[in-house]
Design a protein around this motif. Structure first.
Motif, mmCIF file in Angstrom:
data_model
loop_
_atom_site.group_PDB
_atom_site.id
_atom_site.type_symbol
_atom_site.label_atom_id
_atom_site.label_comp_id
_atom_site.label_asym_id
_atom_site.label_seq_id
_atom_site.Cartn_x
_atom_site.Cartn_y
_atom_site.Cartn_z
ATOM 1 N N ASP A 536 -26.363 -24.167 23.825
ATOM 2 C CA ASP A 536 -26.218 -22.392 25.000
ATOM 3 C C ASP A 536 -26.526 -23.018 26.202
ATOM 4 O OD1 ASP A 536 -26.699 -21.327 22.779
ATOM 5 O OD2 ASP A 536 -27.923 -20.504 22.506
ATOM 6 N N ARG A 537 -27.385 -23.579 26.860
ATOM 7 C CA ARG A 537 -27.465 -24.293 28.139
ATOM 8 C C ARG A 537 -27.259 -25.654 28.302
ATOM 9 N NH1 ARG A 537 -32.458 -24.511 29.687
ATOM 10 N NH2 ARG A 537 -33.948 -24.530 28.533
ATOM 11 N N SER A 538 -27.567 -26.386 29.612
ATOM 12 C CA SER A 538 -27.779 -27.969 29.509
ATOM 13 C C SER A 538 -29.307 -27.788 29.635
ATOM 14 C CB SER A 538 -27.120 -28.227 30.875
ATOM 15 O OG SER A 538 -26.025 -28.210 31.160
ATOM 16 N N SER A 539 -29.736 -28.790 28.511
ATOM 17 C CA SER A 539 -30.843 -29.276 28.514
ATOM 18 C C SER A 539 -31.823 -30.455 29.243
ATOM 19 C CB SER A 539 -31.358 -29.734 27.288
ATOM 20 O OG SER A 539 -31.146 -30.696 27.345
ATOM 21 N N PRO A 540 -33.175 -30.189 29.665
ATOM 22 C CA PRO A 540 -33.429 -30.811 30.925
ATOM 23 C C PRO A 540 -33.143 -32.388 30.179
ATOM 24 C CG PRO A 540 -35.358 -30.017 29.656
ATOM 25 C CD PRO A 540 -34.409 -29.675 29.046
ATOM 26 N N GLY A 541 -32.512 -33.758 31.393
ATOM 27 C CA GLY A 541 -32.740 -34.921 31.074
ATOM 28 C C GLY A 541 -33.065 -35.606 30.283
ATOM 29 N N MET A 542 -33.390 -37.128 30.739
ATOM 30 C CA MET A 542 -34.694 -37.710 30.230
ATOM 31 C C MET A 542 -35.917 -38.491 31.458
ATOM 32 S SD MET A 542 -31.727 -41.169 29.113
ATOM 33 C CE MET A 542 -32.200 -42.721 30.424
ATOM 34 N N SER A 543 -35.216 -38.287 32.378
ATOM 35 C CA SER A 543 -36.216 -38.766 33.553
ATOM 36 C C SER A 543 -36.960 -38.038 34.270
ATOM 37 C CB SER A 543 -35.234 -38.413 35.029
ATOM 38 O OG SER A 543 -34.300 -39.630 35.030
ATOM 39 N N LEU A 544 -38.306 -38.408 34.369
ATOM 40 C CA LEU A 544 -39.553 -38.233 34.632
ATOM 41 C C LEU A 544 -39.155 -37.407 35.616
ATOM 42 C CD1 LEU A 544 -41.777 -40.645 33.120
ATOM 43 C CD2 LEU A 544 -40.910 -38.793 31.944
ATOM 44 N N SER A 545 -40.144 -35.733 35.272
ATOM 45 C CA SER A 545 -40.061 -35.106 36.559
ATOM 46 C C SER A 545 -41.339 -35.529 37.948
ATOM 47 C CB SER A 545 -40.306 -34.178 36.539
ATOM 48 O OG SER A 545 -41.577 -33.181 35.326
ATOM 49 N N GLY A 546 -42.514 -35.924 36.892
ATOM 50 C CA GLY A 546 -43.609 -35.981 37.603
ATOM 51 C C GLY A 546 -45.201 -35.565 37.747
ATOM 52 N N GLU A 547 -44.640 -33.845 36.588
ATOM 53 C CA GLU A 547 -45.731 -32.776 36.559
ATOM 54 C C GLU A 547 -45.984 -32.284 35.363
ATOM 55 O OE1 GLU A 547 -42.950 -29.478 38.343
ATOM 56 O OE2 GLU A 547 -42.287 -30.464 39.895
ATOM 57 N N GLY A 548 -45.456 -33.183 34.489
ATOM 58 C CA GLY A 548 -45.855 -32.741 33.550
ATOM 59 C C GLY A 548 -47.049 -33.762 32.560
ATOM 60 N N ASP A 549 -47.310 -34.018 30.692
ATOM 61 C CA ASP A 549 -47.674 -35.001 30.509
ATOM 62 C C ASP A 549 -46.675 -35.651 29.396
ATOM 63 O OD1 ASP A 549 -50.195 -34.659 32.273
ATOM 64 O OD2 ASP A 549 -51.220 -32.808 30.118
ATOM 65 N N LEU A 550 -47.116 -36.418 28.899
ATOM 66 C CA LEU A 550 -46.555 -36.705 27.712
ATOM 67 C C LEU A 550 -46.606 -36.915 26.255
ATOM 68 C CD1 LEU A 550 -45.400 -39.978 29.902
ATOM 69 C CD2 LEU A 550 -44.207 -37.948 30.259
ATOM 70 N N PHE A 551 -45.749 -36.728 25.385
ATOM 71 C CA PHE A 551 -46.102 -36.397 23.965
ATOM 72 C C PHE A 551 -44.958 -37.536 23.441
ATOM 73 C CE2 PHE A 551 -47.845 -32.881 26.556
ATOM 74 C CZ PHE A 551 -49.666 -32.720 25.631
ATOM 75 N N ILE A 552 -45.434 -37.303 22.352
ATOM 76 C CA ILE A 552 -43.871 -38.131 21.123
ATOM 77 C C ILE A 552 -44.337 -36.959 19.471
ATOM 78 C CG2 ILE A 552 -46.158 -39.417 20.043
ATOM 79 C CD1 ILE A 552 -42.820 -41.203 19.821
ATOM 80 N N VAL A 553 -42.861 -36.407 20.181
ATOM 81 C CA VAL A 553 -42.678 -35.586 18.758
ATOM 82 C C VAL A 553 -41.659 -36.449 17.564
ATOM 83 C CG1 VAL A 553 -41.936 -33.448 18.376
ATOM 84 C CG2 VAL A 553 -42.676 -33.730 20.509
#
Length: 702
Positions: A536-553
């Motif tokens: 439906d829309r462009s999702s986020p890219g793969m480069s980190l923004s630095g504003e969140g935490d990291l998880f593996i799903v």
């Protein structure tokens, strides 16, 4: 190559006489493995090709899938493996030209290409020579015709040393009312050739592609390689649009394998007709061509159109406007497929027998054995350096920067991410496009490796918020007459089919390339998959923004089989156990939802090279990451169906994931480094070191 005695006996029995020389060579090529799929067709029923969105499935020049009631896409894939070994530049370039013409023959305009390339070990000079020529050929042809190359893969494996693979996929776009097929419509209609004149290049290409490469193939088989002209192809693209605009085409077929003989006989056979063809009428660029040369030439940039008699003059006017040659070569007719030359009948055969009569091979399949070895002990820093600098996991920017990936103004996400995104305003959607395979996976375990290839491509789409729509495959194998080689090939067919079915992705078409053997031995069984999906829309890219935490799903793997780390260290173990069908489908749904959520800032799939490479690709010159895992398996396992997510809302992440596991990895940082802790050992590489390690292709090839 000559017509085998058993085949010749069948032809004699059907015709009631010995075949003419032209008939014999026509049967030789149309009944070759390359054209008739004699060894693979018995296996291909494993694929599910049905779906409400499928307009035309396997059997035509390209598949057709609907985006909505008025907007269709075409999807096709082709191989040009042997020609690309003999002449890497022209072999690869004409592979692009062929798949684009397959798109044209359905009434579509080509909007995107993907190329998947496989070579011998990167440290071999000959592999780098082939890579350089193939990439230049694809770039020069694709850029000149104005079709963006937006996706693909480049892999290296010692077993491709004597037989590289060049697999090219194409997406086309058309409105429903412009659809054309390769099914002849009416006796009395004219057959019109449009495009380049016919020469002696590419003679016997279909039979050449159906036998092992010999040691002297680079010199002895060069005449079987076609020579392309992208500027003529561009004119053909625009002429084809004009012909479709004016509704002048009843059916169409690209002149590819087996040239005019293949295209014209298959076109009329599909419609239940015959043909009457005057080979002298074919416009030629070389003097004194004989009947079988005219029939089997694979000269490029040519199309065969079925045209109503009252429209022939207009078709030729449009061909002349675009500075293309044209010739009325005969008629769709009742009865046999008949060709005359110099006033004599040189071919007079039942068209369906010629096009579809090749007997299938009943071959023995034995599951190949894979050696089991333990992984040698290796230090964390050494393992990271080895995997990040592995040519298979390193940056492929050197390859895709040579391609024009923005021409046409549809590219919303460029190469280098999990999947490309194309704007399709005609259907108010975005089309995600991904393609590839991993020879390490399928060499280690053909069936499970192929399941992983399908799962990984679908994960690429899900990571961009896209739902899979359809796929096409290019199934590459060695000599099927060897039971272990055929067993490995059967494994990749079944594995790909089973996972695509589990994920509800119809496999709507494809290509088979066998006899990819050389003096170096057979290639790994290689199931290249090209898959499209809608978002439906462009999702986020793969480069980190630095504003969140990291998880593996996603569901963790439990082994390193087929991984880059084991390939580097010379070890092999059990291939990771993939989730079962229902669980795999649920994981993709969760990833898709997470990728589309506003709290998700970055997302990237875990596959080649494992978590280590995923994170190295996500860090930037401004934003780094600190993560911790318990052991090497967690860091280097390549089990697909997992993504790393940067999120600002863990509660939303958990809710969207449902029953799919989520593991906290660590945090983003303001510094430009990747810090990794494994069982208490800590290693940190800054962005410059990561770029240097991952730039191995650029270092060696620039």
């Amino acid at each position: 190559m000559t017509l085998p005695d058993a085949d010749r006996d069948l032809v004699v029995a059907e015709l009631g006489r010995d075949p003419t020389p032209a008939e014999e060579i026509l049967f030789e090529n149309l009944w070759s493995e390359h054209c008739a799929y004699r060894s693979s067709r018995p296996l291909l029923s494993a694929f599910d090709s049905d779906g409400d969105q499928v307009v035309i499935g396997p059997g035509d020049d390209a598949a057709v899938v609907s985006l909505d009631d008025d907007t269709y896409i075409t999807l096709g894939i082709e191989s040009h493996n042997h020609p690309s070994y003999v002449d890497p530049y022209d072999g690869a370039a004409t592979g692009v030209g062929g798949i684009v013409r397959d798109t044209l023959s359905m009434g579509a305009y080509p909007i995107a290409l993907a190329d998947c390339l496989y070579f011998g070990d990167f440290d071999r000079e000959h592999s780098r020579y082939l890579l350089d020529g193939v990439v230049e050929g694809i770039a020069d042809y694709g850029n000149a015709i104005g079709v963006p190359t937006v996706a693909g893969a480049t892999s290296f494996h010692e077993k491709y040393e004597g037989n590289p693979l060049v697999n090219v996929a194409c997406v086309g776009l058309l409105s429903a009312d412009r659809l054309v097929t390769a099914v002849a419509q009416k006796a009395g209609n004219k057959l019109v050739l449009v495009g380049s004149s016919t020469g002696r290049d590419g003679l016997g290409g279909a039979s050449f592609a159906s036998e092992d490469l010999a040691e002297d193939a680079e010199t002895e088989d060069r005449p079987a390689v076609q020579v392309g002209d992208p500027y003529t192809e561009k004119l053909l693209i625009e002429c084809n649009e004009a012909l479709i605009d004016e509704d002048l085409v009843e059916s169409a077929r690209d002149l590819g394998a087996a040239g005019l003989g293949g295209a014209s006989s298959e076109l009329v056979a599909k419609g239940g007709f015959g043909a009457e063809i005057d080979l002298n009428a074919v416009h030629q660029r070389e003097p004194n061509m004989n009947a079988f040369e005219i029939l089997l030439s694979e000269s490029q940039e040519r199309m065969c159109y079925e045209v109503a008699p009252e429209n022939v003059e207009r078709v030729q006017e449009l061909a002349e406007r675009f500075d293309l040659g044209s010739a009325v070569i005969g008629d769709v007719a009742e009865g046999n497929y008949v060709c005359t030359f110099d006033g004599e009948t040189v071919v007079d055969v039942p068209p369906e027998f010629l096009a579809e009569g090749a007997p299938m091979n009943d071959l023995e399949a034995v599951e190949p054995e894979v050696a089991e070895r333990d992984l040698p002990e290796v230090a964390l820093a050494e393992a990271l350096e080895a995997v990040l600098s592995d040519p298979n996991t390193a940056s492929k920017e050197w390859v895709y920067r040579q391609y024009d990936h923005e021409v046409g103004l549809r590219t919303a996400r460029r190469p280098g991410d999990d999947a490309a995104l194309l704007d399709i305003p005609e259907a108010e959607t975005k089309l995600a496009f991904t393609a590839g395979a991993d020879p390490n996976w399928t060499d280690a375990a053909p069936y499970d490796g192929a399941r992983a290839v399908a799962f990984e491509n679908a994960t690429n789409l899900a990571a961009k918020g896209a739902k899979p729509l359809a796929a096409v495959d290019c199934l590459n194998g060695g000599n099927p007459e060897k039971p272990d080689v055929y067993g490995g090939f059967k494994g990749i067919v079944d594995g790909l089919a089973d996972m695509c079915s589990a994920l509800s992705v119809p496999v709507v078409g494809g290509n088979v390339s066998l006899y990819n053997d050389s003096v170096s031995g057979p290639i790994p069984p290689t199931p290249t998959l090209a898959m499209v999906g809608t978002a439906d829309r462009s999702s986020p890219g793969m480069s980190l923004s630095g504003e969140g935490d990291l998880f593996i799903v996603g569901y963790p793997g439990d082994a390193l089989g087929g991984s880059a780390l084991l390939q580097h260290e010379g070890g092999s173990d059990a291939f990771p156990a993939l989730p079962d069908d229902e669980t795999a489908a649920a994981a993709l749904e969760a990833i898709r939802a997470i990728a589309s959520d506003n709290s998700t800032l970055a997302v990237h799939d875990v596959s080649h090279g494992g978590l280590a490479v995923t994170l190295a690709e996500m860090v930037t010159e401004d934003v780094g990451a600190d993560i911790a895992v318990e052991n090497f398996v967690q860091l280097f396992d390549e089990t697909p169906g997992r993504v790393v997510v940067e999120s600002t809302d863990v509660d939303a992440l958990v809710s969207l994931a449902g029953d799919v596991p989520i593991y906290e990895l660590g945090t983003t940082t303001d510094d430009d480094y990747l810090g990794v802790t494994v069982d208490g050992d800590y290693v940190a590489f800054d962005a410059a070191k990561i770029a240097d390690l991952r730039g191995v292709l650029t270092h060696e090839l620039d």
